[in-house]
Design a protein around this motif. Structure first.
Motif, PDB file in Angstrom:
ATOM      1  N   LYS A  13       0.834  -1.211   0.000  1.00 18.57           N
ATOM      2  CA  LYS A  13       0.000   0.000   0.000  1.00 18.57           C
ATOM      3  C   LYS A  13       0.866   1.257   0.000  1.00 18.57           C
ATOM      4  N   SER A  14       2.034   1.170   0.613  1.00 19.08           N
ATOM      5  CA  SER A  14       2.818   2.401   0.747  1.00 19.08           C
ATOM      6  C   SER A  14       4.056   2.449  -0.147  1.00 19.08           C
ATOM      7  N   CYS A  15       4.440   1.319  -0.735  1.00 19.37           N
ATOM      8  CA  CYS A  15       5.594   1.405  -1.618  1.00 19.37           C
ATOM      9  C   CYS A  15       5.578   0.349  -2.720  1.00 19.37           C
ATOM     10  N   ARG A  16       6.236   0.729  -3.813  1.00 15.86           N
ATOM     11  CA  ARG A  16       6.485  -0.221  -4.890  1.00 15.86           C
ATOM     12  C   ARG A  16       7.954  -0.619  -4.759  1.00 15.86           C
ATOM     13  N   LEU A  17       8.224  -1.893  -4.978  1.00 16.99           N
ATOM     14  CA  LEU A  17       9.597  -2.386  -4.863  1.00 16.99           C
ATOM     15  C   LEU A  17      10.019  -2.984  -6.193  1.00 16.99           C
ATOM     16  N   ASP A  18      11.132  -2.489  -6.734  1.00 17.02           N
ATOM     17  CA  ASP A  18      11.708  -3.120  -7.927  1.00 17.02           C
ATOM     18  C   ASP A  18      12.949  -3.866  -7.484  1.00 17.02           C
ATOM     19  N   PHE A  19      13.011  -5.125  -7.826  1.00 14.59           N
ATOM     20  CA  PHE A  19      14.123  -5.971  -7.411  1.00 14.59           C
ATOM     21  C   PHE A  19      15.035  -6.208  -8.604  1.00 14.59           C
ATOM     22  N   ARG A  33      19.523  -6.015  -5.646  1.00 12.87           N
ATOM     23  CA  ARG A  33      19.286  -4.665  -5.121  1.00 12.87           C
ATOM     24  C   ARG A  33      17.789  -4.400  -5.009  1.00 12.87           C
ATOM     25  N   MET A  34      17.441  -3.536  -4.090  1.00 13.69           N
ATOM     26  CA  MET A  34      16.041  -3.137  -3.949  1.00 13.69           C
ATOM     27  C   MET A  34      15.898  -1.653  -4.287  1.00 13.69           C
ATOM     28  N   LEU A  35      14.978  -1.346  -5.177  1.00 13.28           N
ATOM     29  CA  LEU A  35      14.692   0.047  -5.529  1.00 13.28           C
ATOM     30  C   LEU A  35      13.276   0.363  -5.053  1.00 13.28           C
ATOM     31  N   VAL A  36      13.168   1.382  -4.238  1.00 16.03           N
ATOM     32  CA  VAL A  36      11.895   1.682  -3.584  1.00 16.03           C
ATOM     33  C   VAL A  36      11.259   2.933  -4.178  1.00 16.03           C
ATOM     34  N   THR A  37       9.984   2.836  -4.478  1.00 15.41           N
ATOM     35  CA  THR A  37       9.196   4.000  -4.877  1.00 15.41           C
ATOM     36  C   THR A  37       8.060   4.152  -3.874  1.00 15.41           C
ATOM     37  N   THR A  38       7.977   5.323  -3.228  1.00 14.37           N
ATOM     38  CA  THR A  38       6.919   5.522  -2.233  1.00 14.37           C
ATOM     39  C   THR A  38       5.620   5.916  -2.935  1.00 14.37           C
ATOM     40  N   LEU A  39       4.492   5.487  -2.360  1.00 15.37           N
ATOM     41  CA  LEU A  39       3.200   5.716  -3.009  1.00 15.37           C
ATOM     42  C   LEU A  39       2.290   6.669  -2.248  1.00 15.37           C
ATOM     43  N   ASN A  41       3.128   9.003   0.485  1.00 15.38           N
ATOM     44  CA  ASN A  41       3.716  10.002   1.382  1.00 15.38           C
ATOM     45  C   ASN A  41       4.000  11.279   0.597  1.00 15.38           C
ATOM     46  N   PRO A  42       3.061  12.247   0.611  1.00 14.39           N
ATOM     47  CA  PRO A  42       3.174  13.410  -0.263  1.00 14.39           C
ATOM     48  C   PRO A  42       4.362  14.316   0.048  1.00 14.39           C
ATOM     49  N   TRP A  43       4.886  14.288   1.272  1.00 14.19           N
ATOM     50  CA  TRP A  43       6.001  15.183   1.602  1.00 14.19           C
ATOM     51  C   TRP A  43       7.343  14.480   1.599  1.00 14.19           C
ATOM     52  N   TYR A  44       7.361  13.228   1.216  1.00 11.90           N
ATOM     53  CA  TYR A  44       8.648  12.516   1.129  1.00 11.90           C
ATOM     54  C   TYR A  44       8.536  11.487   0.021  1.00 11.90           C
ATOM     55  N   TYR A  45       8.919  11.915  -1.182  1.00 15.81           N
ATOM     56  CA  TYR A  45       8.690  11.070  -2.341  1.00 15.81           C
ATOM     57  C   TYR A  45       9.997  10.461  -2.833  1.00 15.81           C
ATOM     58  N   MET A  46      10.009   9.157  -2.978  1.00 24.12           N
ATOM     59  CA  MET A  46      11.193   8.486  -3.500  1.00 24.12           C
ATOM     60  C   MET A  46      10.815   7.743  -4.782  1.00 24.12           C
ATOM     61  N   LEU A  47      11.667   7.896  -5.787  1.00 25.46           N
ATOM     62  CA  LEU A  47      11.413   7.231  -7.059  1.00 25.46           C
ATOM     63  C   LEU A  47      12.559   6.263  -7.350  1.00 25.46           C
ATOM     64  N   ARG A  48      12.249   4.988  -7.319  1.00 25.60           N
ATOM     65  CA  ARG A  48      13.261   3.928  -7.537  1.00 25.60           C
ATOM     66  C   ARG A  48      14.547   4.244  -6.758  1.00 25.60           C
ATOM     67  N   PHE A  49      14.354   4.513  -5.478  1.00 27.17           N
ATOM     68  CA  PHE A  49      15.481   4.851  -4.605  1.00 27.17           C
ATOM     69  C   PHE A  49      16.229   3.576  -4.221  1.00 27.17           C
ATOM     70  N   ASP A  50      17.530   3.553  -4.487  1.00 23.96           N
ATOM     71  CA  ASP A  50      18.351   2.395  -4.138  1.00 23.96           C
ATOM     72  C   ASP A  50      18.680   2.472  -2.655  1.00 23.96           C
ATOM     73  N   VAL A  51      18.136   1.569  -1.876  1.00 26.54           N
ATOM     74  CA  VAL A  51      18.335   1.638  -0.429  1.00 26.54           C
ATOM     75  C   VAL A  51      19.761   1.274  -0.040  1.00 26.54           C
ATOM     76  N   GLY A  52      20.532   0.735  -0.979  1.00 24.61           N
ATOM     77  CA  GLY A  52      21.955   0.509  -0.717  1.00 24.61           C
ATOM     78  C   GLY A  52      22.270  -0.834  -0.085  1.00 24.61           C
ATOM     79  N   ASP A  53      21.248  -1.610   0.215  1.00 24.08           N
ATOM     80  CA  ASP A  53      21.437  -2.943   0.783  1.00 24.08           C
ATOM     81  C   ASP A  53      21.089  -4.001  -0.256  1.00 24.08           C
ATOM     82  N   PHE A  54      21.794  -5.113  -0.178  1.00 22.81           N
ATOM     83  CA  PHE A  54      21.351  -6.283  -0.932  1.00 22.81           C
ATOM     84  C   PHE A  54      20.329  -7.038  -0.100  1.00 22.81           C
ATOM     85  N   ALA A  55      19.297  -7.535  -0.752  1.00 22.53           N
ATOM     86  CA  ALA A  55      18.295  -8.355  -0.063  1.00 22.53           C
ATOM     87  C   ALA A  55      18.336  -9.768  -0.621  1.00 22.53           C
ATOM     88  N   ARG A  56      17.975 -10.729   0.210  1.00 23.40           N
ATOM     89  CA  ARG A  56      17.822 -12.103  -0.254  1.00 23.40           C
ATOM     90  C   ARG A  56      16.329 -12.426  -0.247  1.00 23.40           C
TER      91      ARG A  56
END
Ligand SMILES: [Zn+2]
Length: 183
Positions: A13-19, A33-39, A41-56
């Motif tokens: 509901k709050s984010c899209r995740l591109d793996f 890698r995980m790229l996060v797009t927030t859905l 939060n109008p005052w904090y918008y991230m577009l395919r933000f690379d969180v910098g961590d590898f996920a399994r």
């Protein structure tokens, strides 16, 4: 968010995740890698933000808790700036290194530097005095992770503090490689 079964679930509901999976020789398709797009939060918008961590990723992408509508992650593998490479050039995440080093006894802190393609320098901080034995065990552990051809050097330091409280923030695992690769 983490569920009662210890897995991390994407909040759809709050984010899209591109793996973006790593190549198979580096741990793909489940590590990436995980790229996060927030859905929402109008005052904090991230577009395919690379969180910098590898996920399994969970290999089945199903969890007993029933939250199966987004990505399911079983482990955070560490910062991609902390990756090292084995002697064949395959990626080793900080989490993989950390799991191996944590099997050594009496280690308060460590830092691994990959100084060349096949050369590794491991700094260990220990409260004990049996340094020769520990150094041998650490060398064997490094060759197990990085390959038989790994050239290792172990630098041991005695812990300055008598007792270190749990969760001390600077006791973080750390590794670094000086070379870059196409992963
Ligand atoms: Zn779950």
């Amino acid at each position: 968010m983490e569920c009662e079964h210890g897995k991390l679930h994407q909040n759809t509901k709050s984010c899209r995740l591109d793996f973006q999976p790593l190549k198979p020789e580096h741990g793909g398709p489940y590590i990436g890698r995980m790229l996060v797009t927030t859905l929402d939060n109008p005052w904090y918008y991230m577009l395919r933000f690379d969180v910098g961590d590898f996920a399994r990723l969970d290999e089945k992408q199903r969890c007993a808790c029933g939250r199966n509508d987004g990505y399911i992650v079983t482990d955070i593998e560490g910062r991609w700036t902390n990756v090292t490479f084995d002697t064949d050039g395959h990626l080793i995440t900080l989490n993989q290194l950390d799991k191996a080093i944590s099997t050594l006894k009496d280690i308060d802190e460590y830092r691994l530097e990959q100084v060349e393609d096949k050369a590794y320098r491991l700094f260990l901080v220990t409260p004990k005095d049996h340094h020769d034995k520990l150094a041998k065990q650490a060398e064997a552990k490094l060759r197990q992770i990085y390959g038989k051809e790994a050239q290792t050097s172990i630098v041991l330091k005695r812990t300055c503090l008598r007792k270190i409280p749990a969760n001390t923030p600077w006791l973080k695992p750390f590794s670094t490689a000086k070379m870059s690769r196409n992963i």
